[in-house]
Design an enzyme around this catalytic site. Structure first.
Site, PDB file in Angstrom:
ATOM      1  N   TYR A 138     -52.397  87.949  64.873  1.00  0.00           N
ATOM      2  CA  TYR A 138     -53.040  88.093  63.888  1.00  0.00           C
ATOM      3  C   TYR A 138     -54.550  87.144  64.178  1.00  0.00           C
ATOM      4  CZ  TYR A 138     -54.869  87.706  59.025  1.00  0.00           C
ATOM      5  OH  TYR A 138     -55.811  87.887  57.905  1.00  0.00           O
ATOM      6  N   ASP A 231     -56.486  81.357  70.182  1.00  0.00           N
ATOM      7  CA  ASP A 231     -56.594  81.417  68.766  1.00  0.00           C
ATOM      8  C   ASP A 231     -55.357  80.315  68.476  1.00  0.00           C
ATOM      9  OD1 ASP A 231     -56.518  81.369  66.031  1.00  0.00           O
ATOM     10  OD2 ASP A 231     -56.235  83.465  65.984  1.00  0.00           O
ATOM     11  N   LYS A 259     -56.441  76.013  59.529  1.00  0.00           N
ATOM     12  CA  LYS A 259     -55.058  75.142  58.989  1.00  0.00           C
ATOM     13  C   LYS A 259     -54.860  73.875  59.143  1.00  0.00           C
ATOM     14  CE  LYS A 259     -52.891  79.863  59.240  1.00  0.00           C
ATOM     15  NZ  LYS A 259     -52.231  80.591  58.394  1.00  0.00           N
TER      16      LYS A 259
END
Ligand SMILES: Cc1ncc(COP(=O)(O)O)c(C=O)c1O
Length: 424
Positions: A138, A231, A259
């Site tokens: 994702y 990522d 994050k």
């Protein structure tokens, strides 16, 4: 129940009653009112031990004092300037010190923005169009990465509204299978601009890279003039201060962050080799822009977070790994006692349990796990005041705020829950 009433009210004005699909679960999610340290409090005055932890954003825990102080003091001095600040330089300097591939940085607001523009940069640099991603990976909710995506998108085959034209430029390979990656790239060598990978697959539950796999990915991309994008939205600053790049000793061409960088505030970053990053406007001709990028509040939070991590790195990383290990070892004992067939994957401060008979190493094996049993587990541990992400296709996150006592309570909650599940 206040949460039930709030959900009914929310559905009248918010799409699906939530602002991100992973927050919904049947029949309604609990609504939060406060969070501090390792705990989150609900509108119904329940307090849960939190292992969702902002889906990985809160490595230092909710409301870390030095992050809050930095934000409070910034609030007094202005919240948005939209002209450059010295603090943005400081943050970029810190990033280039700790992130192995970060010669040049561009700050953005979220992980999705970071991956979207990293892909655009790769296309511009290589003058090729296709993206290779991995099944179950994702990278946010934009058009080029939603094929076979994980997290909330794991339960839908593809998103409506994504242009077929865009999806046709996305090739999907299985994770942990370097031979298939090589074949995919060799067949499309003239067209593949980049490979984007979560170095640790954290959005299909948790699947770890097998020995040597990430080195192979690096080798294959290099040999085929394809850029490698790590990522690191989940792994950045969490697996190690320098993220998966440092942890596995591999330098991608570009890395994306969000994050944990913001310590609970919205911020992201694209970092990479100078010749790639200098293509960004205003120097280069790859357009990327944002009103809120580098906003002083998020930058203050990110600097305070990185300072805390830099200062405490010799204690923080070993401590979160120890806490995670003790939870995982405790749950393994409970699983053995229950005689249920479960697999637990963990690395650093991340773990996930699957009701599975075979090892979970990619999307296919994760999807064989019994998601209904996981859902029961979720309900049972929540009754025992432990909150994990409400989906088999997410990862549980331990923070620096979690204590030994928290870990013991968590193991007890899993133990009780597994015993109940085994009985039925
Ligand atoms: C690995 C990864 N990349 C990108 C994203 C998207 O980040 P954001 O939700 O900040 O847009 C996520 C979000 O969960 C993620 O886990």
């Amino acid at each position: 129940m206040k949460s039930e009433q709030l959900y009914t009210r929310a559905c009248k004005v918010l799409a699906g009653g939530v602002n991100s699909p992973v927050r919904f679960y049947d029949p309604y999610p609990f609504f939060a009112t406060a969070a501090r340290g390792s705990k989150i409090t609900t509108a119904d005055h329940q307090t849960y031990l939190d292992y969702c932890m902002g889906y990985g954003a809160l490595l230092l825990g909710h409301g870390h004092p030095s992050v809050l102080d930095a934000v409070k003091s910034q609030l007094e001095n202005g919240t948005l300037f939209c002209v450059p600040t010295e603090r943005e330089i400081k943050l970029a300097e810190m990033l280039s010190k700790v992130v192995p591939c970060a010669q040049i940085v561009r700050l953005v607001n979220s992980g999705s923005e970071a991956t979207m523009h990293a892909i655009r940069l790769a296309r511009a640099f290589t003058k090729k169009n296709d993206v290779v991603k991995f099944a179950g990976g994702y990278h946010g909710a934009h058009d080029y990465v939603l094929a076979k995506a994980g997290s909330g998108a794991a339960s839908i085959p593809a998103s409506d509204g994504v242009l077929e034209e865009a999806a046709s430029h996305t090739l999907v390979a299985p994770y942990n299978d370097s031979a298939m990656l090589e074949r995919t790239i060799e067949k499309n060598r003239a067209n593949v601009a980049c490979v984007i990978i979560e170095p640790v697959l954290a959005n299909i539950g948790l699947a770890l890279p097998e020995k040597g796999y990430l080195n192979e990915v690096r080798k294959i991309t290099e040999q085929n003039d394809v850029l490698l994008i790590f990522d690191e939205v989940v792994t950045g600053f969490r697996l190690a201060l320098g993220g998966a790049g440092e942890f596995f000793g591999i330098k991608p061409d570009i890395a994306t962050f969000a994050k944990a960088l913001g310590g609970g505030f919205p911020i992201g970053a694209i970092a990479g080799k100078k010749e790639i990053m200098q293509q960004l406007a205003p120097v280069g001709s790859v357009y990327q822009a944002s009103t809120f990028a580098g906003n002083p509040v998020s930058v203050a939070a990110a600097i305070a977070t990185l300072e805390a991590l830099l200062e405490g790195k010799n204690s923080i990383y070993p401590q979160v790994a120890r806490t995670c290990d003790s939870i995982v070892n405790g749950i393994r004992d409970m699983v053995a006692a229950s005689k249920l067939e479960c697999r637990i994957n963990s690395i650093g401060s991340m773990f996930q349990l699957f009701f599975a008979t075979e090892k979970v190493r990619d999307e296919a094996s994760a999807k064989k796990a019994n998601a209904l049993s996981f859902r029961r587990l979720y309900d049972e541990i929540l009754k025992r005041d432990v909150f994990v992400p409400p989906s088999q296709f997410e990862t549980c996150f331990v923070s620096y705020a979690h204590t030994e006592d928290d870990s013991d309570r968590t193991v007890d909650a899993y133990g009780d829950a597994l015993r109940r599940i085994a009985k039925k």
